[in-house]
Design a protein around this motif. Structure first.
Motif, mmCIF file in Angstrom:
data_model
loop_
_atom_site.group_PDB
_atom_site.id
_atom_site.type_symbol
_atom_site.label_atom_id
_atom_site.label_comp_id
_atom_site.label_asym_id
_atom_site.label_seq_id
_atom_site.Cartn_x
_atom_site.Cartn_y
_atom_site.Cartn_z
ATOM 1 N N GLY A 47 0.807 -1.208 0.000
ATOM 2 C CA GLY A 47 0.000 0.000 0.000
ATOM 3 C C GLY A 47 0.845 1.264 0.000
ATOM 4 O O GLY A 47 0.514 2.241 -0.686
ATOM 5 N N LEU A 48 1.939 1.255 0.742
ATOM 6 C CA LEU A 48 2.835 2.414 0.742
ATOM 7 C C LEU A 48 3.462 2.610 -0.636
ATOM 8 O O LEU A 48 3.599 3.741 -1.114
ATOM 9 N N LEU A 79 -6.335 -0.126 -8.716
ATOM 10 C CA LEU A 79 -5.349 -0.975 -8.041
ATOM 11 C C LEU A 79 -5.685 -1.144 -6.563
ATOM 12 O O LEU A 79 -5.419 -2.199 -5.975
ATOM 13 N N TRP A 80 -6.281 -0.113 -5.964
ATOM 14 C CA TRP A 80 -6.694 -0.244 -4.565
ATOM 15 C C TRP A 80 -7.814 -1.262 -4.407
ATOM 16 O O TRP A 80 -7.979 -1.835 -3.334
ATOM 17 N N VAL A 81 -8.584 -1.505 -5.468
ATOM 18 C CA VAL A 81 -9.605 -2.559 -5.420
ATOM 19 C C VAL A 81 -8.939 -3.910 -5.194
ATOM 20 O O VAL A 81 -9.414 -4.738 -4.395
ATOM 21 N N ARG A 108 -8.896 -5.809 7.442
ATOM 22 C CA ARG A 108 -9.142 -4.529 8.101
ATOM 23 C C ARG A 108 -8.096 -3.494 7.702
ATOM 24 O O ARG A 108 -8.425 -2.329 7.452
ATOM 25 N N LEU A 109 -6.834 -3.922 7.644
ATOM 26 C CA LEU A 109 -5.787 -2.992 7.232
ATOM 27 C C LEU A 109 -5.958 -2.598 5.767
ATOM 28 O O LEU A 109 -5.832 -1.417 5.408
ATOM 29 N N ALA A 110 -6.256 -3.581 4.909
ATOM 30 C CA ALA A 110 -6.473 -3.289 3.489
ATOM 31 C C ALA A 110 -7.659 -2.353 3.306
ATOM 32 O O ALA A 110 -7.614 -1.422 2.483
ATOM 33 N N LEU A 115 -10.005 2.455 1.527
ATOM 34 C CA LEU A 115 -11.073 3.430 1.753
ATOM 35 C C LEU A 115 -10.507 4.833 1.945
ATOM 36 O O LEU A 115 -11.085 5.819 1.468
ATOM 37 N N GLY A 116 -9.377 4.926 2.639
ATOM 38 C CA GLY A 116 -8.735 6.226 2.798
ATOM 39 C C GLY A 116 -8.298 6.817 1.468
ATOM 40 O O GLY A 116 -8.466 8.019 1.212
ATOM 41 N N ALA A 117 -7.738 5.950 0.609
ATOM 42 C CA ALA A 117 -7.308 6.421 -0.713
ATOM 43 C C ALA A 117 -8.499 6.862 -1.550
ATOM 44 O O ALA A 117 -8.464 7.925 -2.197
ATOM 45 N N TRP A 118 -9.570 6.070 -1.563
ATOM 46 C CA TRP A 118 -10.748 6.432 -2.361
ATOM 47 C C TRP A 118 -11.371 7.733 -1.880
ATOM 48 O O TRP A 118 -11.789 8.570 -2.682
#
Length: 219
Positions: A47-48, A79-81, A108-110, A115-118
């Motif tokens: 994610g980073l 990609l976040w999906v 939960r971490l994903a 969700l934060g990115a979206w």
């Protein structure tokens, strides 16, 4: 830390490339260990890398949909999906030890990262870049995440709660844009109305989550 040490010693690589390399190397360990906690660490590194790769996509205007760095504002949410859904696929791919049916820590971490990115893409696209397509596209991803978290059994109320919170952010952001466009200098009235809308959204969703969790606990 390894990535930024590489930057300090001028490897010539961008930070995202170093994180991506770290994630690729750590994938071997994740496949060998097959533990939820280790997958969570791997998802954090990945994610980073993805967040750093998107770079200035939040802030640079979209010039074309298919060229240059600006295309990342379209590709990155997709990609976040994959990040969001990977923890759900781990048990089905038999990538967890001892036949574990879920990977709650990883999911939960994903969910938190995706969700934060979206939310960030939706709000920045709407309020700072005037791109409605970006707002609605990312808003639909948040809505889909909430629907999936609600439909799965057993429900993970942490993921569902994060999804509902993200949905509140997107909805309130949309109202903020509408109110600011029609404010005509009445900033105090807009602030008060927006506060009331946010309170109603959060209160309604919180009440719904509480009742849902209570009903599931009694079932």
């Amino acid at each position: 830390m390894l990535a930024f040490v590489g930057q300090t010693y001028q490897t010539g690589a961008d930070a995202w490339q170093l994180f991506a390399t770290w994630a690729a190397l750590a994938l071997v360990w994740a496949l060998a260990v097959r533990r939820d906690a280790f997958w969570a660490v791997w998802l954090l590194i990945t994610g980073l890398a993805l967040a750093l790769w998107s770079g200035d996509a939040l802030f640079s205007p979209l010039q074309t949909l298919l060229g240059g760095r600006s295309s990342r504002s379209l590709l990155t949410p997709v990609l976040w999906v994959a990040v969001f859904l990977l923890p759900l696929a781990l048990p089905r791919l038999r990538l967890l030890r001892e036949g574990a049916a879920t990977a709650p820590l990883s999911w939960r971490l994903a969910a938190l990262m995706a969700l934060g990115a979206w939310c960030a893409y939706a709000v920045f696209g709407l309020l700072m870049r005037d791109q409605l397509w970006q707002y609605f596209f990312n808003g639909l991803l948040v809505l889909g995440a909430a629907a999936l978290a609600w439909a799965l059994r057993p429900r993970d109320f942490v993921v569902l709660g994060l999804s509902v919170l993200a949905l509140n952010v997107v909805v309130v952001g949309g109202f903020a844009r509408l109110l600011l466009d029609g404010a005509r200098g009445d900033s105090a009235g807009v602030t008060l109305l927006l506060t009331l809308i946010a309170a109603v959204c959060v209160g309604t969703s919180g009440t719904w989550l509480y009742r849902l969790q209570r009903e599931e606990g009694q079932a």
